[in-house]
Design an enzyme around this catalytic site. Structure first.
Site, PDB file in Angstrom:
ATOM      1  N   ASP A 167       8.379   2.724  -1.882  1.00 50.55           N
ATOM      2  CA  ASP A 167       7.927   1.887  -0.757  1.00 50.55           C
ATOM      3  C   ASP A 167       7.337   0.555  -1.194  1.00 50.55           C
ATOM      4  O   ASP A 167       7.036  -0.301  -0.361  1.00 50.55           O
ATOM      5  CB  ASP A 167       6.938   2.649   0.152  1.00 50.55           C
ATOM      6  CG  ASP A 167       5.751   3.236  -0.598  1.00 50.55           C
ATOM      7  OD1 ASP A 167       5.936   3.730  -1.719  1.00 50.55           O
ATOM      8  OD2 ASP A 167       4.623   3.210  -0.051  1.00 50.55           O
ATOM      9  N   HIS A 168       7.200   0.347  -2.521  1.00 52.26           N
ATOM     10  CA  HIS A 168       6.640  -0.914  -3.016  1.00 52.26           C
ATOM     11  C   HIS A 168       7.662  -1.742  -3.801  1.00 52.26           C
ATOM     12  O   HIS A 168       7.376  -2.873  -4.169  1.00 52.26           O
ATOM     13  CB  HIS A 168       5.414  -0.644  -3.902  1.00 52.26           C
ATOM     14  CG  HIS A 168       4.311   0.007  -3.139  1.00 52.26           C
ATOM     15  ND1 HIS A 168       3.175  -0.662  -2.757  1.00 52.26           N
ATOM     16  CD2 HIS A 168       4.201   1.268  -2.639  1.00 52.26           C
ATOM     17  CE1 HIS A 168       2.395   0.166  -2.066  1.00 52.26           C
ATOM     18  NE2 HIS A 168       3.001   1.337  -1.980  1.00 52.26           N
ATOM     19  N   HIS A 176      -0.962  -0.601   4.513  1.00 49.19           N
ATOM     20  CA  HIS A 176      -0.371   0.654   4.057  1.00 49.19           C
ATOM     21  C   HIS A 176      -0.730   1.752   5.076  1.00 49.19           C
ATOM     22  O   HIS A 176      -1.329   2.767   4.745  1.00 49.19           O
ATOM     23  CB  HIS A 176      -0.875   0.997   2.645  1.00 49.19           C
ATOM     24  CG  HIS A 176       0.040   1.895   1.860  1.00 49.19           C
ATOM     25  ND1 HIS A 176      -0.074   3.262   1.894  1.00 49.19           N
ATOM     26  CD2 HIS A 176       1.084   1.626   1.044  1.00 49.19           C
ATOM     27  CE1 HIS A 176       0.845   3.792   1.108  1.00 49.19           C
ATOM     28  NE2 HIS A 176       1.574   2.821   0.580  1.00 49.19           N
TER      29      HIS A 176
HETATM   30 ZN   LIG Z   1       2.783   3.237  -1.086  1.00 48.77          ZN
HETATM   31 ZN   LIG Z   2       2.414   4.914  -4.189  1.00 52.02          ZN
END
Ligand SMILES: [Zn+2]
Ligand SMILES: [Zn+2]
Length: 296
Positions: free
Chosen positions: A65-66, A262
């Site tokens: 996700d990053h 987040h």
């Molecule tokens: Zn994350």
């Molecule tokens: Zn993470």
């Protein structure tokens, strides 16, 4: 003026409203991307930003996700007029990760890609520096700060009342007293210190004693808040922070403003659950939405 544009604000699972994590820090000629989750390049389009202006990419860690947006972004830069080296900074393991990504996509860029594994201060010029600190998230993970340094400036109003000009002003700026046409001028009467600015990016991590000193005196503290205040045990288990922990960090580090990001899909219908509890601890708290802009 510094500007942070939130390109993505979700946790591991994106929603219709929240893209995977990414933020752009704009300051003078610098366009620094912090994380590059999947879909980041489309978020650039939505925010009417030009990815060719990117100067550096800071990756916090190699969870999907990053970082899953990096290959697409690099490909688009290749189709565009981008012609400088791409500078990518990250924690231990980022070099190997990027090597594999570029191999997988048979990447043949027109530009060079430089990947650096960083810890501590890793970039500095006269005006600002960038620093990384390793966090606790089960995989190598960095938090980052951008620090604009204090600057000595000359008080123009006071200067007007003196005959001083030219190269002698440089001495004043260095804090030195000067003698001009037989008269002494004290630097302390003519200069002042313009306070610098600090932005901290604390992404995925469990609570650990390194966070508060690293984020100390931030003007803008951007902090992950994957769980609500009632889920401290789960946050610990998954190595994330709760909204209350983020607010405690803001308070203890004497930061001026806290932006929570987040955000998990479990709060998509009720993000106030996160924000309200944070505000009880640290009043100047906000929750980031995609394409939000914060300026300091
Ligand atoms: Zn994350
Ligand atoms: Zn993470």
């Amino acid at each position: 003026m510094m500007k942070v544009i939130f390109l993505g604000t979700s946790d591991a699972v994106p929603t219709a409203e929240r893209n995977h994590t990414s933020m752009l820090l704009e300051y003078n000629e610098e366009n620094i991307l912090i994380d590059c989750g999947e879909g980041t390049q489309r978020q650039f389009r939505k925010a009417k930003l030009n990815p060719c202006k990117l100067t550096r990419i800071l990756i916090t860690h190699c969870h999907g996700d990053h970082i899953l947006g990096i290959s697409g972004l690099l490909q688009t830069l290749n189709f565009s007029e981008y012609n400088k080296p791409v500078l990518i900074y990250g924690p231990k393991g980022i070099k190997e990760f990027m090597k594999l990504v570029l191999q997988t996509f048979s990447f043949q860029g027109k530009y060079q890609i430089e990947v650096k594994e960083v810890e501590g201060k890793f970039f500095e010029n006269d005006d600002f520096y960038l620093e990384a600190k390793s966090m606790t998230h089960g995989v190598p993970c960095n938090a980052y700060t951008f620090v604009k340094k204090n600057k000595i400036r000359i008080n123009k109003e006071k200067l007007k009342k003196t005959p001083l000009e030219g190269p002698i002003l440089k001495k004043l700026k260095e804090g030195k007293d000067v003698v001009y046409q037989g008269k002494k001028y004290l630097a302390k009467n003519l200069i002042y210190e313009e306070k610098g600015k600090k932005i901290s990016f604390i992404l995925d991590t469990s609570l650990n004693p390194k966070i508060v000193p690293f984020a100390k005196d931030s003007d803008l503290l951007i902090c992950e808040s994957t769980f609500d205040s009632e889920s401290e045990e789960r946050a610990k288990e998954y190595k994330h922070l709760t909204s209350n922990q983020a607010a405690e960090i803001a308070k203890k580090s004497k930061s001026k403003k806290l932006i929570l990001t987040h955000i998990s899909q479990r709060y998509s219908s009720n993000p106030k659950k996160i924000l309200d509890s944070a505000k009880k601890i640290f009043k100047n708290s906000f929750i980031a939405n995609d394409l939000d802009i914060f300026e300091i």
